[in-house]
Design a protein around this motif. Structure first.
Motif, short mmCIF file in Angstrom:
data_model
loop_
_atom_site.label_atom_id
_atom_site.label_comp_id
_atom_site.label_asym_id
_atom_site.label_seq_id
_atom_site.Cartn_x
_atom_site.Cartn_y
_atom_site.Cartn_z
N HIS A 173 -7.46 6.15 3.56
CA HIS A 173 -7.94 5.69 4.86
C HIS A 173 -7.23 4.42 5.29
N LEU A 174 -7.02 3.51 4.35
CA LEU A 174 -6.37 2.24 4.70
C LEU A 174 -4.90 2.43 5.07
N LEU A 175 -4.26 3.43 4.47
CA LEU A 175 -2.88 3.71 4.88
C LEU A 175 -2.87 4.23 6.32
N GLY A 176 -3.75 5.18 6.60
CA GLY A 176 -3.80 5.76 7.95
C GLY A 176 -4.14 4.74 9.01
N GLN A 177 -4.94 3.74 8.64
CA GLN A 177 -5.36 2.72 9.60
C GLN A 177 -4.34 1.59 9.74
N GLY A 178 -3.28 1.67 8.96
CA GLY A 178 -2.25 0.64 9.07
C GLY A 178 -2.59 -0.65 8.34
N VAL A 179 -3.64 -0.63 7.51
CA VAL A 179 -3.99 -1.84 6.76
C VAL A 179 -3.01 -2.04 5.61
N ILE A 180 -2.63 -0.93 4.96
CA ILE A 180 -1.59 -1.00 3.93
C ILE A 180 -0.46 -0.05 4.31
N ASN A 181 0.71 -0.28 3.77
CA ASN A 181 1.85 0.60 4.03
C ASN A 181 2.28 1.38 2.79
N ALA A 182 1.80 0.95 1.64
CA ALA A 182 2.16 1.62 0.39
C ALA A 182 1.14 1.23 -0.67
N LEU A 183 1.12 2.01 -1.77
CA LEU A 183 0.17 1.72 -2.84
C LEU A 183 0.41 0.31 -3.41
N GLU A 184 1.66 -0.13 -3.37
CA GLU A 184 2.02 -1.43 -3.93
C GLU A 184 1.32 -2.59 -3.20
N ASP A 185 0.86 -2.34 -1.99
CA ASP A 185 0.17 -3.40 -1.25
C ASP A 185 -1.21 -3.69 -1.84
N ILE A 186 -1.68 -2.79 -2.70
CA ILE A 186 -3.01 -2.96 -3.29
C ILE A 186 -2.90 -3.55 -4.68
N GLU A 187 -3.69 -4.59 -4.95
CA GLU A 187 -3.64 -5.21 -6.26
C GLU A 187 -4.67 -4.60 -7.19
#
Lengths: 256, 256
Positions: free
Chosen positions: B56-70
């Motif tokens: 959901h966060l990828l689709g919403q533009g909050v993240i662009n890749a899994l690497e953005d998540i810690e």
């Protein structure tokens, strides 16, 4: 409520391929304002939006009867309601109902902005897309027992099922597939997504943001979905049923 | 993902009436938090909620890749995501996706609070409910051309169609019918609502708030819809197909 679109109709088994015009349902944002304050945006069919606004406010507990409303005015896609008593909108406490994408061109461009237009030369065979729906059907376990869920699945270019997810929401099923793809490091650009739900702008944007070049559904596309697919360069396939399918955008990615 | 419910199955033409247990799909709120801030609540099937949140966060533009998540942690129905870079959630500008009702018992009680439990002795014949769906089908003009819409309609106690509304959204179609009913001063307590969409809590609450005693659908109910119907005293009918229907709550209002 209806728009005409040029589509490519394919009857795979009979080897028939025809370009035709067909109807799609139009979905547009309706903005509801109460006493001058923005209340909610609903993606809706742009007809009877007065009824939509009044009925919605009753269901949300903002009004209890028609008498609570003093005046309704409509300007384009905006419905403005004035209530007799002052209403503390914050006090209603109910969350706003807003689908993912508002469907206007600007919003779609905004949401796609970061990823840009998909310019992928990959191709997918119509036969693999048709077979994918057979796999989806046998993988949809909750649907078989309850009839209450949607399913989405990701397939490799040569038609192998990567994974299938079920959810009561068609958006959620796609989110889950994309989430799992991210976790597993799937190459989205060589995959296609299939879904049991209608393809609206928000569904298309999810795929485009993940850089999935083709999305197919056994259901109908909505006009907003076709617009979003045109803008993002995604190949949109609908009405995949038996041995037939309709291609709405970028047909070059489909091999027959 | 599945719950068992006691239902009354009726095969009208064959005169068969049986109480059985059957499966329904479970829908529950999933709350997504980003860096400690509440982001969105999705009504979803309570499985793979980690995938749901990330996708959901990828689709919403909050993240662009899994690497953005810690880091991702899950506690019950809450998914907490920590991103590597600081994210201005307000800056994403995309509206939150929140269905009408959050589906928890407290929310349902809150939303129904003002109207209280429906204690209406009115009865509706199974034959009228079955016939109503035939009328609905012939009244659904946009659906026939596009395959992309839902329909809802209000019927009098003796089975006369009051009006039918179509919309791309199942909630919107019901809102439009209730709005039109308010405008025309219909006696909702002597009417029943039929819909082509699945009956979830938010759909049931709309009917209960309008004091419509019976809601029927050709589709499946969701567990939240059955809970909402139980609490509001509404008669919930699902899977109305051909000459058969299932009654999930308050079966006394259905005459055979």
């Amino acid at each position: 409520m209806l728009a005409k679109r040029k589509i490519l109709k394919v009857n795979f088994r009979k080897g028939k391929k025809a370009e035709e015009e067909d109807f799609v349902a139009v979905d547009k944002p309706t903005n509801i304002f109460v006493n001058g304050n923005y209340f909610v945006t609903l993606m809706a069919s742009p007809r009877n939006i007065r009824e939509l606004a009044i009925g919605h406010l009753l269901g949300q507990g903002v009004i209890n009867a028609l008498e609570d409303i003093e005046h309704v005015s409509i300007r384009g896609k905006n419905v403005n309601l004035r209530t007799k008593a002052e209403i503390q909108l914050e006090a209603t406490k109910f969350p706003k109902v807003i689908p993912t994408a508002c469907g206007t061109s600007e919003d779609i461009i905004g949401l796609l902005g970061k990823s840009g237009v998909l310019k992928l030369a990959v191709k997918f065979s119509a036969e693999n897309i048709l077979n994918a729906f057979k796999s989806l059907h046998s993988a949809s376990k909750v649907f078989k027992k309850s009839g209450g869920t949607h399913a989405a699945a990701l397939f490799t270019r040569d038609g192998k099922l990567k994974f299938c997810m079920e959810d009561v929401g068609r958006h959620n099923a796609v989110d889950k597939v994309i989430g799992k793809g991210l976790i597993e490091g799937v190459n989205f650009t060589r995959s296609f997504m299939i879904s049991t739900g209608r393809l609206s702008a928000d569904m298309v944007i999810k795929c485009a943001r993940a850089r999935i070049p083709l999305a197919a559904s056994k259901a109908a596309p909505l006009e907003s979905g076709i617009l979003a697919a045109e803008m993002s360069g995604l190949t949109l396939v609908g009405f995949v049923r038996g041995s037939r399918l309709n291609v709405y955008t970028r047909p070059r990615r489909v091999k027959f």
